[in-house]
Design a protein around this motif. Structure first.
Motif, PDB file in Angstrom:
ATOM      1  N   SER A   1     -21.217  13.219 -10.646  1.00 56.42           N
ATOM      2  CA  SER A   1     -21.196  14.442  -9.660  1.00 56.42           C
ATOM      3  C   SER A   1     -19.798  13.985  -8.811  1.00 56.42           C
ATOM      4  CB  SER A   1     -22.350  14.528  -9.102  1.00 56.42           C
ATOM      5  OG  SER A   1     -22.191  15.635  -8.085  1.00 56.42           O
ATOM      6  N   ALA A   2     -20.127  12.789  -8.239  1.00 57.51           N
ATOM      7  CA  ALA A   2     -19.157  12.586  -7.210  1.00 57.51           C
ATOM      8  C   ALA A   2     -17.787  12.250  -7.803  1.00 57.51           C
ATOM      9  CB  ALA A   2     -19.375  11.212  -6.291  1.00 57.51           C
ATOM     10  N   GLY A   3     -17.427  11.765  -8.952  1.00 59.15           N
ATOM     11  CA  GLY A   3     -16.402  11.680  -9.753  1.00 59.15           C
ATOM     12  C   GLY A   3     -15.457  12.890  -9.981  1.00 59.15           C
ATOM     13  N   ASP A   4     -16.191  14.004  -9.968  1.00 59.88           N
ATOM     14  CA  ASP A   4     -15.440  15.209 -10.345  1.00 59.88           C
ATOM     15  C   ASP A   4     -14.621  15.583  -9.027  1.00 59.88           C
ATOM     16  OD1 ASP A   4     -16.559  15.464 -12.911  1.00 59.88           O
ATOM     17  OD2 ASP A   4     -18.104  16.532 -12.325  1.00 59.88           O
TER      18      ASP A   4
ATOM     19  N   GLY B   1     -10.024   5.860  -6.122  1.00 51.71           N
ATOM     20  CA  GLY B   1      -9.752   4.970  -5.041  1.00 51.71           C
ATOM     21  C   GLY B   1     -10.570   5.465  -3.743  1.00 51.71           C
ATOM     22  N   ALA B   2     -10.689   6.837  -3.650  1.00 55.29           N
ATOM     23  CA  ALA B   2     -11.394   7.725  -2.571  1.00 55.29           C
ATOM     24  C   ALA B   2     -12.946   7.363  -2.843  1.00 55.29           C
ATOM     25  CB  ALA B   2     -11.127   9.249  -2.553  1.00 55.29           C
ATOM     26  N   LEU B   3     -13.375   7.515  -3.980  1.00 61.67           N
ATOM     27  CA  LEU B   3     -14.823   7.177  -4.198  1.00 61.67           C
ATOM     28  C   LEU B   3     -15.149   5.996  -3.780  1.00 61.67           C
ATOM     29  CD1 LEU B   3     -17.290   8.362  -5.385  1.00 61.67           C
ATOM     30  CD2 LEU B   3     -16.513   7.833  -7.731  1.00 61.67           C
ATOM     31  N   ALA B   4     -14.389   4.773  -4.511  1.00 64.56           N
ATOM     32  CA  ALA B   4     -14.912   3.613  -3.997  1.00 64.56           C
ATOM     33  C   ALA B   4     -14.804   3.387  -2.550  1.00 64.56           C
ATOM     34  CB  ALA B   4     -13.563   2.619  -4.756  1.00 64.56           C
ATOM     35  N   LEU B   5     -13.735   3.748  -1.814  1.00 62.68           N
ATOM     36  CA  LEU B   5     -13.554   3.642  -0.246  1.00 62.68           C
ATOM     37  C   LEU B   5     -14.836   4.234   0.313  1.00 62.68           C
ATOM     38  CD1 LEU B   5     -12.609   2.733   2.258  1.00 62.68           C
ATOM     39  CD2 LEU B   5     -10.968   4.688   2.234  1.00 62.68           C
TER      40      LEU B   5
ATOM     41  N   ASN C   1     -13.879   3.113 -11.836  1.00 63.15           N
ATOM     42  CA  ASN C   1     -13.675   4.618 -11.741  1.00 63.15           C
ATOM     43  C   ASN C   1     -12.432   5.120 -12.417  1.00 63.15           C
ATOM     44  OD1 ASN C   1     -15.807   4.312 -10.120  1.00 63.15           O
ATOM     45  ND2 ASN C   1     -14.848   4.441  -8.060  1.00 63.15           N
ATOM     46  N   TRP C   2     -11.469   4.421 -12.197  1.00 56.87           N
ATOM     47  CA  TRP C   2     -10.097   4.964 -12.740  1.00 56.87           C
ATOM     48  C   TRP C   2     -10.344   4.887 -14.226  1.00 56.87           C
ATOM     49  CZ3 TRP C   2      -4.788   2.384 -11.786  1.00 56.87           C
ATOM     50  CH2 TRP C   2      -3.473   2.819 -12.212  1.00 56.87           C
TER      51      TRP C   2
ATOM     52  N   LEU D   1     -24.630   6.470  -3.499  1.00 55.61           N
ATOM     53  CA  LEU D   1     -23.796   5.314  -4.164  1.00 55.61           C
ATOM     54  C   LEU D   1     -23.556   4.126  -3.033  1.00 55.61           C
ATOM     55  CD1 LEU D   1     -21.130   7.036  -6.427  1.00 55.61           C
ATOM     56  CD2 LEU D   1     -23.208   5.700  -7.133  1.00 55.61           C
ATOM     57  N   GLY D   2     -23.221   4.381  -1.854  1.00 59.90           N
ATOM     58  CA  GLY D   2     -23.060   3.405  -1.028  1.00 59.90           C
ATOM     59  C   GLY D   2     -24.471   2.961  -0.437  1.00 59.90           C
TER      60      GLY D   2
END
Length: 326
Positions: free
Chosen positions: A44-47, A52-56, A102-103, A236-237
């Motif tokens: 969901s979040a990856g869409d 990089g933004a998702l990881a941060l 993620n990439w 996730l965090g």
């Protein structure tokens, strides 16, 4: 005192050691369940968020929770001896691993990514033997072989006819596996000097700092991302990062890096079950068989042969003597 085994293979084990072993196993179980749940949230979040933004975003959420708990418990700053391992694991595992995975998952199908990343536990065992002086008992090697075969079966079944893989994606997934293995092996010695909470908190904070170049992307994407995607990033965090990495560190401090790495082979099987229950994705025969192999391999790798009395101070037969990092 209580004993295990019988006859000439009878071995005494203090009740406190047995209790600690059960707690470590329970902590490892919490970790693999939460890490498996992460795959559902990442979809969901990856869409809505770039890698990089998702990881941060994930690391910032995790760091906030961990710092709050650390302050509440008043554990303070880890001793100097723990910092090399904390810094290396923070950069490799919390930083590089999360971004490149993620990439990479954007460049290859989920099944291929799962197969490539599952090289990680094998690398952990090899690096643990090389740098931590850990043994590679036959049951660990056999269990990892069975679990890896199961992971390949799950990956092939997930790839299907629509599978795709670019050279860049394969390289990124392999890099993720190497970063994961290196981070775990670096973290193990740090846990001899600092608590699981300290190692996880500062490692997560270092990973977040390493991902700050993606802050602009995070702000821009958060402004237009749907609420569900942002909620999944926060989840996730808080859970697969803050909680699961802490329980992982707790368990890692009480066993070898190789055995802990092998335990993560339960994740593909749990992902299959969660996708079935939460997403309605009915698994095929190969997927179910692969998941069963993953679980069987974990059981074999964590089993202990009946053995003669272990060396004083050893917690498991394969850790005594010659263990390092604890």
């Amino acid at each position: 005192m209580r004993t295990e085994g019988s006859g000439s293979y009878r071995r005494a084990m203090p009740a406190s050691a047995s209790s600690s072993a059960r707690l470590a196993l329970a902590a490892a179980g919490v970790t693999v369940v939460l890490w498996a749940s992460a795959f559902v949230s990442i979809r969901s979040a990856g869409d809505a968020y770039s890698p990089g933004a998702l990881a941060l975003g994930r690391l910032l959420a995790g760091t906030l929770v961990l710092v709050a708990v650390l302050l509440f418990r008043r554990e303070g700053v880890p001793p100097r001896a723990a910092w090399p391992g904390i810094v290396v694991s923070g950069l490799l595992w919390f930083g590089v691993y999360m971004v490149v995975l993620n990439w990479g998952e954007r460049e290859v199908d989920a099944g291929t990514a799962a197969m490539l990343v599952n090289i990680g536990p094998v690398l952990i065992a090899l690096l643990g033997a090389r740098f931590l002086g850990e043994r590679l008992p036959p049951r660990l090697l056999a269990g990892m072989a069975v679990s890896f075969a199961g992971a390949v079966a799950v990956g092939l079944s997930m790839s299907g006819e629509g599978g795709h893989a670019s050279v860049l994606g394969v390289v990124l997934c392999l890099l993720a596996a190497v970063a994961y293995a290196g981070g775990v092996v670096a973290q193990k010695p740090a846990l001899a000097h600092a608590s699981a909470l300290q190692v996880t908190t500062y490692g997560c904070a270092i990973g977040a700092a390493a991902c700050l170049p993606f802050a602009g992307q995070l702000v821009t994407e958060a402004a237009r991302a749907p609420l569900a995607a942002t909620a999944n990033m926060v989840y996730l965090g808080v859970f697969p990062t803050a909680l699961a990495f802490t329980t992982w560190a707790y368990a890692l401090a009480r066993t070898t890096a190789g055995r802990m790495g092998a335990t993560t082979y339960a994740v593909p099987a749990l992902v299959v079950l969660m996708a079935w229950a939460l997403l309605g994705e009915l698994p095929g025969a190969w997927t179910l068989a692969g998941g069963a192999l993953c679980l069987a391999g974990v059981a074999v790798s964590r089993s202990r042969p009946r053995t003669r009395a272990a060396a004083p101070g050893a917690t498991t037969p394969e850790e005594a003597p010659g263990r390092a990092g604890t």
